[in-house]
Design an enzyme around this catalytic site. Structure first.
Site, PDB file in Angstrom:
ATOM      1  N   ARG A  49      40.270  66.061  10.896  1.00 39.67           N
ATOM      2  CA  ARG A  49      41.164  64.910  10.734  1.00 39.67           C
ATOM      3  C   ARG A  49      42.249  65.203   9.694  1.00 39.67           C
ATOM      4  NH1 ARG A  49      41.777  59.436  12.047  1.00 39.67           N
ATOM      5  NH2 ARG A  49      39.980  59.379  13.414  1.00 39.67           N
ATOM      6  N   GLU A  60      41.023  51.873   7.668  1.00 43.83           N
ATOM      7  CA  GLU A  60      41.355  53.073   6.900  1.00 43.83           C
ATOM      8  C   GLU A  60      42.846  53.367   6.714  1.00 43.83           C
ATOM      9  OE1 GLU A  60      38.817  55.225   9.758  1.00 43.83           O
ATOM     10  OE2 GLU A  60      38.159  56.346   8.007  1.00 43.83           O
TER      11      GLU A  60
HETATM   12  N1  MTE Z   1      35.920  47.030   3.997  1.00 44.45           N
HETATM   13  C1  MTE Z   1      34.891  46.572   3.255  1.00 44.45           C
HETATM   14  N2  MTE Z   1      34.984  45.362   2.712  1.00 44.45           N
HETATM   15  N3  MTE Z   1      33.774  47.337   3.036  1.00 44.45           N
HETATM   16  C2  MTE Z   1      33.661  48.612   3.569  1.00 44.45           C
HETATM   17  O1  MTE Z   1      32.644  49.282   3.367  1.00 44.45           O
HETATM   18  N4  MTE Z   1      34.708  50.372   4.948  1.00 44.45           N
HETATM   19  C3  MTE Z   1      35.972  50.932   5.446  1.00 44.45           C
HETATM   20  C4  MTE Z   1      36.805  49.858   6.142  1.00 44.45           C
HETATM   21  N5  MTE Z   1      36.897  48.681   5.340  1.00 44.45           N
HETATM   22  C5  MTE Z   1      34.743  49.105   4.367  1.00 44.45           C
HETATM   23  C6  MTE Z   1      35.855  48.255   4.570  1.00 44.45           C
HETATM   24  C7  MTE Z   1      35.779  52.049   6.367  1.00 44.45           C
HETATM   25  S1  MTE Z   1      35.478  53.579   5.747  1.00 44.45           S
HETATM   26  C8  MTE Z   1      35.881  51.887   7.721  1.00 44.45           C
HETATM   27  S2  MTE Z   1      35.775  53.200   8.761  1.00 44.45           S
HETATM   28  C9  MTE Z   1      36.085  50.569   8.328  1.00 44.45           C
HETATM   29  O2  MTE Z   1      36.148  49.526   7.362  1.00 44.45           O
HETATM   30  C10 MTE Z   1      34.930  50.288   9.271  1.00 44.45           C
HETATM   31  O3  MTE Z   1      34.988  49.020   9.815  1.00 44.45           O
HETATM   32  P1  MTE Z   1      35.915  48.635  11.067  1.00 44.45           P
HETATM   33  O4  MTE Z   1      35.906  49.789  12.009  1.00 44.45           O
HETATM   34  O5  MTE Z   1      35.260  47.431  11.615  1.00 44.45           O
HETATM   35  O6  MTE Z   1      37.268  48.389  10.510  1.00 44.45           O
HETATM   36  N1  HPA Z   2      35.801  59.068  11.502  1.00 43.82           N
HETATM   37  C1  HPA Z   2      34.582  58.734  11.046  1.00 43.82           C
HETATM   38  N2  HPA Z   2      33.497  59.327  11.471  1.00 43.82           N
HETATM   39  C2  HPA Z   2      33.601  60.308  12.370  1.00 43.82           C
HETATM   40  C3  HPA Z   2      34.831  60.687  12.866  1.00 43.82           C
HETATM   41  C4  HPA Z   2      35.986  60.038  12.412  1.00 43.82           C
HETATM   42  O1  HPA Z   2      37.105  60.340  12.826  1.00 43.82           O
HETATM   43  N3  HPA Z   2      34.627  61.693  13.743  1.00 43.82           N
HETATM   44  C5  HPA Z   2      33.303  61.909  13.767  1.00 43.82           C
HETATM   45  N4  HPA Z   2      32.667  61.063  12.937  1.00 43.82           N
HETATM   46 MO1  MOS Z   3      34.930  55.154   7.637  1.00 43.41          MO
HETATM   47  S1  MOS Z   3      35.162  56.803   6.456  1.00 43.41           S
HETATM   48  O1  MOS Z   3      35.234  56.097   9.082  1.00 43.41           O
HETATM   49  O2  MOS Z   3      33.223  55.025   7.588  1.00 43.41           O
END
Ligand code: MTE
Ligand code: HPA
Ligand code: MOS
Length: 780
Positions: A328, A731
Site C-alpha cells: 500500500r 483512513e
Molecule cells: N475510528 C474510531 N473511532 N476508532 C477506530 O479504531 N479505526 C480506523 C477508522 N476510524 C478507528 C476509527 C481504521 S484503522 C479503519 S480501517 C476504519 O476506521 C475501520 O472502520 P470503517 O471501515 O467502518 O471505516
Molecule cells: N488494509 C487493511 N488491512 C489489509 C489490507 C489493507 O489494505 N490488505 C490486507 N489487509
Molecule cells: Mo485500518 S489500519 O485498515 O484497521
C-alpha cells in the site's frame, strides 16, 4: 471556534433519520454515561482464571530453560503455560506462518511473551509474570535493532517488492534538475483506549467461545482453531464493540485470543487475558517507521520527470501485515500526482523489535509522505510556492491519469477540491502575511502548507473485498441486523442501521444492530481498509432487499395490485390505495408464512491485482481531500502551535455527515500526533522500547486541537455504485496533517531564508525542530 458539529446539527425531532442525516452514534448515550459494556465489563463466570504473560527481557537469544516449577511455586499461581502446551500448531501468522504463539527455543524481542501465568487473582498472576527474568535462562544472541542495519545485511521478512512505470533512469539522466535525498519517518502506537483483551470460555463437546476485542473475529476464530487443533465450527468469536482498534486489533488481537483459549482448554475454566498499557506496548506492534532514499529529476516549472525511491520499513521480528502495508505504501507514493517515470523498491526489514502491523492508513500515508517531502524540496530549490509545485504535478482528469500500478483514475476531483480550499482558507493572502510576519520576526516564525490527499479504497488483496449480513424482521415489525463488520467507535453500526432503515422505509428506532459473531456471518474480512460501510452496508441492504422483495410479492398477490404501486416509507407500506403500518405488514407476512429474515452478500466489483508485477486495479475508487495548516514556531525553544487548520474532505455523498466529520477530525488529530508528538525510542543497547506508557509516549490531547479548526465535507457523489454513493472515510484523512508537519518545516526553513531544505524528522518534537534549526543555520 467554529465547531463543525454545530453546523451538522442532530435532528432529534425527526424519527425518520435515515440516509444522509446527522444521526448520532448508536451507542453515544452509553458511551457518555459510561454504560457501554466492553469486553472487560462482561460479568465473569465462576471459576474464571486471570492470565498474565511473562515477557522476554532480551532482544534476541536462545531460550534454554523456563523454570516452570519455580514459577508454579510463586504465591497464587494456578498453572503455567508454555509453548509446549500448545495443543495445535505453535507456529502461526496472519499471512506468513513465521511466529510462535509462545517460543520454544528462540526469543526475538524484548517484551515477547514467553510463558503465561494463570491465577484466580489477576494481581497474583501479574506479580508472578513480572518476575520472568528470574525464571528464564536465555543465552543472548546478536540483535538487529535498526531497519537500516537489517537492510545492509539483506535481512527481510519477505523478499523485496518492486513497482515501476516508464524508464526512471533515462528520465533522471535527461532531467534539467536532478538531486537525491533521504528521510526518516517515525512509527506510531495505536493507543486504543481499551487495551487488547480476550475472555475464553470452554463450551460443551469441545467447543470454545472467545469474547474478544478484535477488528477481525473470523481470523481470531481461524487462529484459535489452529492453535487448539480444532475445526473452525468448534470456535465462536464475538465482539460487541472495541474501545478503538485503529488497525492494532486486525491481526494482533490474536495474542490474547489464542493464549486465553489455550489456557481455557488446558484448564477447562474460563480465562481472561487483558494487557495493561505497558504490556500492550511492549508486546504488540504498531505503525511501521519508514526510511526513504530517493532520487528525483524535474523541470524548471517543478514538474517531476523521473523518481526512484527505496522504502525501508521496520517490520519487526515477523511478517504479520508488513507485506501488504509495504504494497500500500508503494501504491500511495504518487499521492495525488502524475509520475511519468518512476521506480520503487520496498524492503520490510527484519528487526528484533515488536512485529509491526496495521495502523490507520496501512502504509498509504507513509508512501504519500515521501512524495510530499520531495515536492516541498523542489519548491524550495526553485523558489516557488510549494502549492504551485503541487498544482503543476496533479493528476489530470482525462490524461496524465494512470497510476504507477496501472489503474486509470476515473473519479479525480482533486483540482476543484483544492481550488475550493485555497479560496475558503484564503491561502494566497495568508502566504503573503506569513512572509511579511517572518521578515520582521527574528525569533518567532510562522509556516503555512497545503497538502492534498488521494487514497485508494479496497483491501489490496482482492479476495478480502467481500461481506455478509443477516437481517431479521420479527413479527412485531422490529428489525435486527447482524453483519460481519465490527464497531470500534467509527459508527459502522449506525451507518448500516441507517441504510437498512432507508431500504425498508422505517425509522431508526425499529432497527437494532447486534454484536459481531462468527456463528452468524461466516468467513468475514477484517473491518479495515476503511471498507466497513462499503462492504457490510451493501451486504445488509442486499439482505433487506431480499425480504422486501418477498413482502412486495406477497402484498401484490394479496391485494391484487401491481408491484410498482407498493412503497415502503415512514414506517408505512403503501399498497395501491391502502396504507398499512410496517408492523401490520410484518405480522401479516408471518401469519402467511413468508420468510421474514434473509442473508445478504456483497463482493466489490472491478478489482484485479497481480502481486508479482504489482499492476492492476487494486482500488474500487479513490477518496480525496486537502488541508491547510498554519503554525507559529518559537525558534529558541522549538515549541510549536497550530494556529489554524482547514480540511476539506471528500466522502462522496455522506450517509451521516456528523459521523464523517468526526472521522476526519479524529484522523487529523491522530495523524497530527504522529507528525509532531509521538516518539518511539528503543534503547540502543538492550533493544527495550523505552516509550511504553503515556508517561513517555505522548499522544495529542484536547488542548492540542488547533485554535481554529475548520473541517468541511466536499460536495460529491461516488462515481462507483457504492452504498448511497458514499465513500470510505476512516483512513484517508490521515494524510491531511502532513500540512502541519510541512508548515513546521516551512517555519524552520524561514530561519535560513528558504535556502536550505530543513532536515526535520518525524515526529517534529521540539528537540527535532531545534536540531533542524541548527542544521539550517549551519548551512545557510
Ligand atoms: N475510528 C474510531 N473511532 N476508532 C477506530 O479504531 N479505526 C480506523 C477508522 N476510524 C478507528 C476509527 C481504521 S484503522 C479503519 S480501517 C476504519 O476506521 C475501520 O472502520 P470503517 O471501515 O467502518 O471505516
Ligand atoms: N488494509 C487493511 N488491512 C489489509 C489490507 C489493507 O489494505 N490488505 C490486507 N489487509
Ligand atoms: Mo485500518 S489500519 O485498515 O484497521
Amino acid at each position: 471556534m467554529n465547531h463543525p458539529i454545530e453546523a451538522a446539527k442532530f435532528d432529534l425531532q425527526n424519527p425518520h433519520q435515515v440516509a444522509g442525516q446527522n444521526v448520532r452514534h448508536e451507542s453515544a448515550h452509553l458511551h457518555v454515561t459510561g454504560t457501554a459494556p466492553y469486553t472487560d465489563d462482561v460479568p465473569e463466570l465462576a471459576g474464571t482464571l486471570h492470565c498474565a504473560l511473562g515477557l522476554s527481557p532480551v532482544a534476541h537469544g536462545r531460550l534454554i530453560k523456563i523454570d516452570v516449577d519455580g514459577l508454579k511455586a510463586l504465591p497464587g499461581v494456578f498453572a503455567i503455560i508454555t509453548g509446549h502446551d500448545v495443543p495445535g500448531d505453535n507456529i502461526t501468522g496472519a499471512i506468513i506462518e513465521d511466529e510462535p504463539i509462545l517460543p520454544i527455543d528462540e526469543v526475538c524481542h524484548v517484551g515477547q511473551p514467553v510463558f503465561a501465568v494463570l491465577s484466580t487473582d489477576r494481581e497474583a498472576a501479574r506479580r508472578a509474570a513480572a518476575r520472568a527474568k528470574d525464571f528464564l535462562e536465555i543465552e543472548p544472541l546478536p540483535a538487529v535493532l535498526k531497519p537500516e542495519e537489517a537492510h545492509a545485511m539483506g535481512s527481510y521478512v519477505v523478499p523485496p517488492m518492486h513497482m515501476a512505470r516508464g524508464d526512471a533512469d533515462a528520465a533522471l539522466a535527461s532531467a534539467p534538475h536532478r538531486w537525491s535525498g533521504h528521510f526518516d519517518l517515525g512509527g506510531q502506537e495505536q493507543f486504543y483506549l481499551e487495551s487488547q483483551i480476550s475472555y475464553a470460555v470452554p463450551k460443551e463437546n469441545d467447543g470454545m467461545y472467545v469474547l474478544c476485542s478484535t477488528q477481525h473475529p473470523s481470523e481470531m476464530q481461524h487462529l484459535v482453531a489452529h492453535a487448539l487443533g480444532m475445526q473452525s465450527h468448534q470456535v465462536q468469536v464475538e465482539c460487541r464493540r472495541m474501545g478503538g482498534g485503529f488497525g492494532g486489533k486486525e491481526s494482533q488481537s490474536a495474542y490474547c485470543a489464542r493464549i486465553a483459549a489455550i489456557a481455557a482448554q488446558r484448564t477447562r475454566r474460563p480465562v481472561k487475558l487483558r494487557f495493561d498499557r505497558d504490556d500492550d506496548m511492549m508486546i504488540t506492534g504498531r505503525r511501521h517507521c519508514f526510511y526513504f532514499d530517493f532520487e528525483v529529476g524535474h523541470d524548471d516549472a517543478g514538474r517531476v520527470l523521473g523518481t526512484k525511491v527505496d522504502m525501508i520499513s521496520r517490520a519487526g521480528f515477523s511478517a504479520d501485515m508488513s507485506p501488504p502495508v509495504m504494497a500500500r505504501a508503494l501504491c500511495h507514493f504518487d499521492n495525488a500526482y502524475w509520475l511519468p517515470a518512476v521506480s520503487m523498491a520496498g524492503y520490510c526489514a527484519k528487526t528484533n523489535t515488536q512485529s509491526n502491523t496495521a495502523f490507520r492508513g496501512f502504509g498509504g500515508p507513509q508512501g504519500a509522505f515521501a512524495m510530499e517531502v520531495i515536492l516541498d524540496n523542489i519548491a524550495r530549490k526553485l523558489g516557488m510556492d510549494p502549492l504551485d509545485v503541487r498544482l503543476a504535478n496533479l493528476y489530470g482528469e482525462t490524461e496524465r491519469n494512470v497510476t504507477p500500478y496501472g489503474q486509470t483514475i476515473e473519479d479525480n476531483v482533486i483540482r476543484p477540491l483544492i481550488d475550493e480550499l485555497v479560496a475558503t482558507s484564503d491561502y494566497r493572502a495568508r502566504r503573503e502575511a506569513v512572509s511579511a510576519f517572518n521578515a520582521t520576526s527574528p525569533v518567532l516564525k510562522k509556516g503555512l502548507a497545503l497538502v492534498p490527499c488521494k487514497f485508494g479504497v479496497s483491501f489490496n488483496l482482492v479476495h478480502l473485498n467481500q461481506a455478509g449480513a443477516l437481517v431479521h424482521i420479527y413479527a412485531d415489525g422490529s428489525v435486527l441486523v447482524n453483519h460481519g463488520g465490527t464497531e470500534m467507535g467509527q459508527g459502522l453500526n449506525t451507518k448500516v442501521a441507517q441504510m437498512v432503515a432507508q431500504t425498508l422505509g422505517v425509522s431508526l428506532s425499529r432497527i437494532r444492530v447486534s454484536a459481531t459473531d462468527t456463528t452468524k456471518v461466516a468467513n468475514t474480512s477484517a473491518t479495515a481498509a476503511s471498507t466497513g460501510t462499503d462492504l457490510n452496508g451493501k451486504a445488509a441492504v442486499d439482505a433487506a432487499n431480499h425480504i422486501k422483495g418477498r413482502l412486495v410479492a406477497h402484498l401484490a398477490a394479496q391485494y391484487q395490485v401491481p408491484v410498482e404501486t407498493i412503497r415502503f416509507a415512514h414506517d408505512m407500506v403503501q399498497v395501491g390505495d391502502k396504507a398499512l403500518t410496517f408492523a401490520e405488514v410484518a405480522q401479516d407476512a408471518y401469519v402467511s408464512r413468508i420468510q421474514l429474515w434473509s442473508d445478504g452478500f456483497y463482493a466489490t466489483p472491478k478489482l484485479h491485482w497481480d502481486r508479482h508485477t504489482m499492476q492492476g486495479r487494486p482500488f474500487y475508487y479513490f477518496a480525496y481531500g486537502a488541508a491547510v495548516a498554519e503554525v507559529l514556531l518559537d525558534t529558541l525553544t522549538g515549541e510549536c502551535k497550530v494556529l489554524r487548520a482547514d480540511a476539506l474532505h471528500d466522502v462522496g455523498q455522506s450517509i451521516n455527515p456528523a459521523l464523517d466529520i468526526g472521522q476526519v477530525e479524529g484522523a487529523f488529530i491522530q495523524a497530527m500526533g504522529w507528525m509532531t508528538n509521538e516518539e518511539l525510542y528503543w534503547h540502543p543497547q538492550s533493544g527495550k522500547l523505552m516509550t511504553h506508557a503515556p508517561s513517555t509516549y505522548k499522544i495529542p490531547t484536547a488542548s492540542d486541537v488547533p485554535a481554529e479548526f475548520n473541517v468541511k465535507l466536499f460536495q460529491n457523489r461516488n462515481v462507483e455504485d457504492t452504498v448511497y454513493r458514499s465513500k470510505a472515510v476512516g483512513e484517508p484523512p490521515m494524510i491531511l496533517p502532513f500540512s502541519v508537519f510541512l508548515a513546521i518545516r516551512d517555519a524552520v526553513s524561514a530561519v535560513g531564508q528558504h535556502r536550505v531544505d530543513p532536515p526535520l524528522r518525524v515526529p517534529a518534537t521540539p528537540e527535532a525542530i531545534l536540531d533542524a534549526i541548527d542544521a539550517v543555520k549551519a548551512a545557510a
